[in-house]
Design an enzyme around this catalytic site. Structure first.
Site, short mmCIF file in Angstrom:
data_model
loop_
_atom_site.label_atom_id
_atom_site.label_comp_id
_atom_site.label_asym_id
_atom_site.label_seq_id
_atom_site.Cartn_x
_atom_site.Cartn_y
_atom_site.Cartn_z
N CYS A 84 11.19 -2.47 -8.98
CA CYS A 84 12.30 -2.18 -8.06
C CYS A 84 13.46 -3.12 -8.38
O CYS A 84 14.12 -3.63 -7.48
CB CYS A 84 11.87 -2.27 -6.60
SG CYS A 84 11.29 -3.90 -6.09
N ARG B 148 -1.59 -10.62 1.55
CA ARG B 148 -1.05 -9.28 1.28
C ARG B 148 -2.18 -8.27 1.07
O ARG B 148 -2.04 -7.09 1.39
CB ARG B 148 -0.13 -9.33 0.06
CG ARG B 148 1.22 -9.95 0.37
CD ARG B 148 2.04 -10.20 -0.89
NE ARG B 148 2.22 -9.03 -1.71
CZ ARG B 148 3.12 -8.07 -1.50
NH1 ARG B 148 3.93 -8.16 -0.45
NH2 ARG B 148 3.24 -7.04 -2.31
N LYS C 39 2.39 2.83 -2.42
CA LYS C 39 2.04 3.68 -3.56
C LYS C 39 0.55 4.01 -3.57
O LYS C 39 0.16 5.11 -3.98
CB LYS C 39 2.50 3.03 -4.86
CG LYS C 39 4.02 2.88 -4.93
CD LYS C 39 4.48 2.10 -6.14
CE LYS C 39 6.01 2.04 -6.21
NZ LYS C 39 6.62 1.34 -5.05
N GLY D 147 0.78 -1.23 0.00
CA GLY D 147 0.00 0.00 0.00
C GLY D 147 0.81 1.28 0.00
O GLY D 147 0.25 2.37 0.08
#
Length: 438
Positions: free
Chosen positions: A229, A136, A113, A111
Site C-alpha cells: 500500500c 496483531r 485480505k 485480516g
C-alpha cells in the site's frame, strides 16, 4: 509534508502530481465488503440503512458514507460485513483464489485480505494466515472467528520458519508486505509523520526477505501475488524486478482486472502489474501477479492425533448443529471442528486450526463464541430477536422467553450474533464480555 516525498511524487507522476496533491486534501475513501459466507447484498441492505455504491475492486465491495459506529452494529458483530478501504481488496481480486486450493496469506493481520480469500474459497480447501506480531495476530484471529471461516489455520511465526516448514506446499501465496505506507497518507497522519527515505530502504530490505520466503512456500505451477500500500518504485517495481532476476523460474502474468493502471517498468513485463492512486478512486496500492514454472509435486502434512473426546461432548455438538463437522479434535480439554484434518505444523506457532467449538469442563461442555460464529452448518435451535431483545442481549442481559431447552443460536435479522442456553423459560446469555456494549 516531507519535501523529499513531494519530490519523489513529482518525479513519479509528472503532470499528474497536482491532481494527486488535490486528492490528498479530500477525505479518504471508506468502504466495506459483504461476507458472502454469511449472506448477500440484498439481505444486508434490507436489514441496514446503508448508503453504498459498488466498488470496482471486489465484486462484493462497496463505497460508503455511513456514519461512524457502523463497526459496532449487530450485523457487523455477526460478521455480515467487513469494513475495508475499497481499493485494499484489489490484491485478492488479482490473486483470484478458488475453493479447494491450498492458500497462504503470509503477512495477514488484521485480516482484511485473509477474510476476502476465505469468502472466495467458500470454506473449501486449506487457508493458512500468518502474522509475526503476537498482538496483531490476536486481532487477526478475532476477525477470522467473526467471519465464520472453517478451513483456516491462524499462525504466529517468522516467515522463514513458515518457508522452512512448508516448502512448495501452497497453490497460491499472497505476500501483502509491510511497507512505508505512502498509500495511507490520506487516512493516517502517522503515515505522513513517519515517512523518510530511510524507512523506504528499511521496508525494501524486509520485503526482499519476505518475498524470498513466499517463493519457497509456493508450488511449481503456483501463483504468487506481491502487493503493497505504498507508491515509490523502490518497494514496488524495483522490488519485483530484483526478485524476478534472482528467480528465473518466476514470470509475470496479467492481473486480469479492468481497474488500476500499468506499473512503471517494462522490463520482465513488470508493466503487467497494476498501480492504484487516489486519482483512481482508491488510496494507493501496487499489485504484481507472478507464476512459478514447473509441475507441482504435491504432498500432505502429517495429521495430529486427537485426545479422547467425551461421548457427551459429541452428543452436545450434534444436538446443536444440523450436520456434524467432518473432523473433531481435542487437545487439553479444548475441542475443535474443521473441514480439514488437524495437521502437524512442526515448530510453527499455531493459534487456531479450524473452529474452537468449546471446552470440556467437569460434567459439562462449555460452547465457545467461535462455535456460534462458524458458517459450517446451520443451528437446530435459533431464536430471532427483535430490536429491544438484541440490544439487551448485546448488553449481556438474559432474555425471558419460552423456548426449547438447550443451546440456542441468538439471531438478529437472520444473522447469528452469539449463543445462549435455554432452560425453557429464560435464555441465559453467552455473549462474550469483551464484546458487550456496556
Amino acid at each position: 509534508m516531507n519535501q523529499e516525498f513531494e519530490q519523489q511524487m513529482k518525479d513519479l507522476l509528472g503532470n499528474e502530481y497536482d491532481a494527486y496533491m488535490a486528492c490528498l486534501q479530500q477525505p479518504p475513501g471508506r468502504g466495506f465488503r459483504i461476507n458472502t459466507l454469511k449472506g448477500n447484498a440484498d439481505h444486508l441492505f434490507s436489514c441496514m440503512d446503508l448508503s453504498a455504491s459498488p466498488s470496482p475492486f471486489a465484486d462484493n465491495g462497496y463505497y460508503t458514507q455511513a456514519a461512524a459506529g457502523i463497526g459496532h452494529t449487530p450485523e457487523y458483530m455477526a460478521g455480515a460485513f467487513y469494513m475495508q478501504e475499497p481499493s485494499a481488496s484489489s490484491a485478492v481480486t488479482v490473486l483470484a483464489p478458488k475453493p479447494g486450493l491450498k492458500v497462504l496469506d503470509l503477512c495477514a493481520a488484521p485480516g482484511s485480505k485473509s477474510t476476502q480469500i476465505g469468502e472466495k474459497m467458500n470454506n473449501q480447501g486449506l487457508l493458512v494466515v500468518n502474522e509475526i506480531n503476537p498482538q496483531r495476530a490476536r486481532i487477526l484471529l478475532e476477525n477470522i472467528e467473526r467471519h465464520g471461516m472453517t478451513n483456516t489455520v491462524v499462525t504466529n511465526s517468522d516467515t522463514k520458519l513458515i518457508a522452512d516448514t512448508l516448502q512448495e506446499f501452497f497453490d497460491m501465496v499472497l505476500c501483502d508486505a509491510p511497507c512505508s505506507g505512502e498509500g495511507m497518507m490520506r487516512k493516517e497522519q502517522e503515515a505522513v509523520s513517519q515517512w523518510s527515505p530511510k524507512l523506504v530502504e528499511s521496508c525494501a530490505c524486509l520485503q526482499k526477505e519476505i518475498l524470498s520466503n513466499a517463493y519457497r512456500c509456493l508450488k511449481p505451477g503456483g501463483t504468487l501475488v506481491y502487493s503493497t500500500c505504498t507508491l515509490n518504485k523502490t518497494e514496488n517495481e524495483n522490488q519485483v524486478l530484483s526478485f524476478l532476476q534472482e528467480h528465473p523460474d518466476m514470470h509475470m502474468v496479467d492481473a486480469g482486472v479492468s481497474f488500476g493502471r500499468a506499473a512503471f517498468e517494462k522490463s520482465h513485463e513488470i508493466d503487467k502489474a497494476i498501480r492504484i492512486f487516489p486519482m483512481d478512486h482508491g488510496e494507493g496500492h501496487f499489485v504484481a501477479k507472478m507464476v512459478k514454472d514447473g509441475t507441482a509435486r504435491g504432498y500432505d502434512l502429517s495429521v495430529r492425533q486427537s485426545d479422547q473426546i467425551q461421548k457427551s461432548t459429541i452428543q452436545a455438538i450434534h444436538e446443536t448443529l444440523t450436520q456434524p463437522y467432518p473432523y473433531l479434535f481435542s487437545y487439553q480439554g479444548k475441542v475443535y471442528g474443521s473441514v480439514n484434518p488437524i495437521y502437524d505444523f512442526g515448530r510453527i506457532r499455531v493459534l487456531r486450526q479450524g473452529v474452537l467449538l468449546g471446552e470440556e469442563k467437569k460434567g459439562r461442555f462449555e460452547f465457545s463464541h467461535h462455535f456460534f460464529m462458524s458458517t459450517h452448518a446451520s443451528f437446530k435451535h435459533c431464536f430471532e430477536m427483535n430490536d429491544a431483545q438484541c440490544r439487551s442481549y448485546m448488553h449481556g442481559e438474559q432474555i425471558t422467553s419460552e423456548f426449547e431447552k438447550g443451546m440456542v443460536a441468538m439471531c438478529y435479522h437472520g444473522y447469528v450474533i452469539g449463543g445462549a442456553k435455554s432452560d425453557g423459560k429464560v435464555l441465559k446469555n453467552r455473549y462474550p464480555k469483551a464484546f458487550r456494549t456496556r
